[in-house]
Design an enzyme around this catalytic site. Structure first.
Site, PDB file in Angstrom:
ATOM      1  N   HIS A 168      -5.094  10.013   0.812  1.00  0.00           N
ATOM      2  CA  HIS A 168      -4.763   8.812   1.514  1.00  0.00           C
ATOM      3  C   HIS A 168      -5.549   9.580   2.963  1.00  0.00           C
ATOM      4  CE1 HIS A 168      -3.203   5.821   4.615  1.00  0.00           C
ATOM      5  NE2 HIS A 168      -3.080   5.225   3.322  1.00  0.00           N
ATOM      6  N   HIS A 217       3.811  -2.229   3.407  1.00  0.00           N
ATOM      7  CA  HIS A 217       3.842  -0.797   2.499  1.00  0.00           C
ATOM      8  C   HIS A 217       5.004  -0.548   1.977  1.00  0.00           C
ATOM      9  CE1 HIS A 217       0.624  -0.726   5.839  1.00  0.00           C
ATOM     10  NE2 HIS A 217       0.134   0.099   5.294  1.00  0.00           N
ATOM     11  N   ASP A 242       0.804  -1.353   0.109  1.00  0.00           N
ATOM     12  CA  ASP A 242      -0.020   0.051   0.004  1.00  0.00           C
ATOM     13  C   ASP A 242       0.728   1.135  -0.099  1.00  0.00           C
ATOM     14  OD1 ASP A 242      -2.194  -1.629   0.231  1.00  0.00           O
ATOM     15  OD2 ASP A 242      -2.777  -0.802   2.042  1.00  0.00           O
ATOM     16  N   HIS A 296      -6.018   2.563  -4.260  1.00  0.00           N
ATOM     17  CA  HIS A 296      -5.809   2.881  -2.954  1.00  0.00           C
ATOM     18  C   HIS A 296      -6.532   4.144  -2.538  1.00  0.00           C
ATOM     19  CE1 HIS A 296      -4.841   1.795   1.367  1.00  0.00           C
ATOM     20  NE2 HIS A 296      -3.615   2.820   1.305  1.00  0.00           N
TER      21      HIS A 296
END
Length: 259
Positions: A114, A205, A59, A110
């Site tokens: 964010h 990540h 991610d 994603h």
């Protein structure tokens, strides 16, 4: 008169209940963030695929400061993975996104940014998710399949937006807690393997943009150990596209190889 008064009270109560209903519709699906209920009740959303396979996902990228190191490590391990990218980062680093695809990896969505979804905003969520999906399609040349919301928070707005955009939400069954300042390669491997079984999906990540500075190094250093444990257990490791998300997880844990 009594009927009118009763009707008025009912109407007032109904109007008062609307905000609570909206909030419940927004926040209710976010309960899928809880790993136990998610694995037990929603195996496809948890990323549980065929028992002989483990899906490897990353991610928060692409990040020119760290993603290339992950791509090099995956090349060395002869592995392909799924990268859940942030739309605004992807368009800022198109060539890096194209390099991810050129090396045989899968790009997934994603979100456009964010952010945490504090308040219901269905139009905004739909607009931004469609924008992110378009960015992935533009860079990769392929319409994306998978969606993982930031922080794994799948609200009602995000779920509806994913359906309208034609994306399939997928979370994870095991993560490395690699976003923390105190994460180490050893802690990441141990944390992943604690919950990992055949058929599971691993979350790591490849960027520290939304985490502790430099924490990506722990995930990078942990990658060979996680992969070695999977292979020692007779499991193949690859992207979500090869994961067969209609399956069930195996009954045994993946164990870390003895040193």
């Amino acid at each position: 008169m009594r009927r009118d008064a009763n009707a008025g009270r009912l109407l007032t109560a109904a109007v008062a209940a609307v905000p609570a209903l909206v909030a419940a519709a927004h926040a209710g699906p976010a309960g899928t963030w809880l790993a136990g209920p998610r694995r037990a009740l929603l195996p496809a959303l948890a990323g549980i695929g065929t028992p002989h396979h483990v899906a490897l996902t990353f991610d928060d990228g692409p990040d020119p400061n760290s993603t290339p190191a992950f791509l090099a490590a995956l090349d060395e391990l002869a592995l392909r993975a799924t990268f859940f990218v942030v739309g605004e980062h992807l368009l800022s680093h198109r060539r890096l996104g194209q390099d991810i695809v050129r090396r045989g990896h899968e790009l997934a969505v994603h979100g456009w940014t964010h952010e945490r979804p504090w308040w219901p905003a269905p139009r905004r969520e739909a607009r931004q998710l469609a924008r992110a999906a378009h960015a992935v399609a533009e860079v990769s040349g392929t319409r994306p399949t998978w969606y993982r919301p930031p922080y794994g928070i799948l609200t009602g707005d995000r779920l509806l937006a994913a359906r309208r955009t034609g994306l399939r939400p997928v979370l994870w069954t095991a993560w490395g807690r690699d976003w923390t300042a105190h994460a180490t390669a050893e802690s990441v491997v141990t944390t992943v393997l604690t919950d990992l079984r055949g058929g599971g999906t691993v979350l790591l990540h490849d960027s520290d943009r939304h985490a502790a500075a430099g924490c990506w190094r722990a995930a990078l250093a942990a990658l060979p150990g996680v992969v070695a444990a999977c292979r020692a257990a007779g499991l193949t490791v690859g992207p979500l596209g090869e994961h067969g998300l209609t399956g069930r997880a195996g009954s045994s844990h993946v164990r870390q190889p003895r040193r």
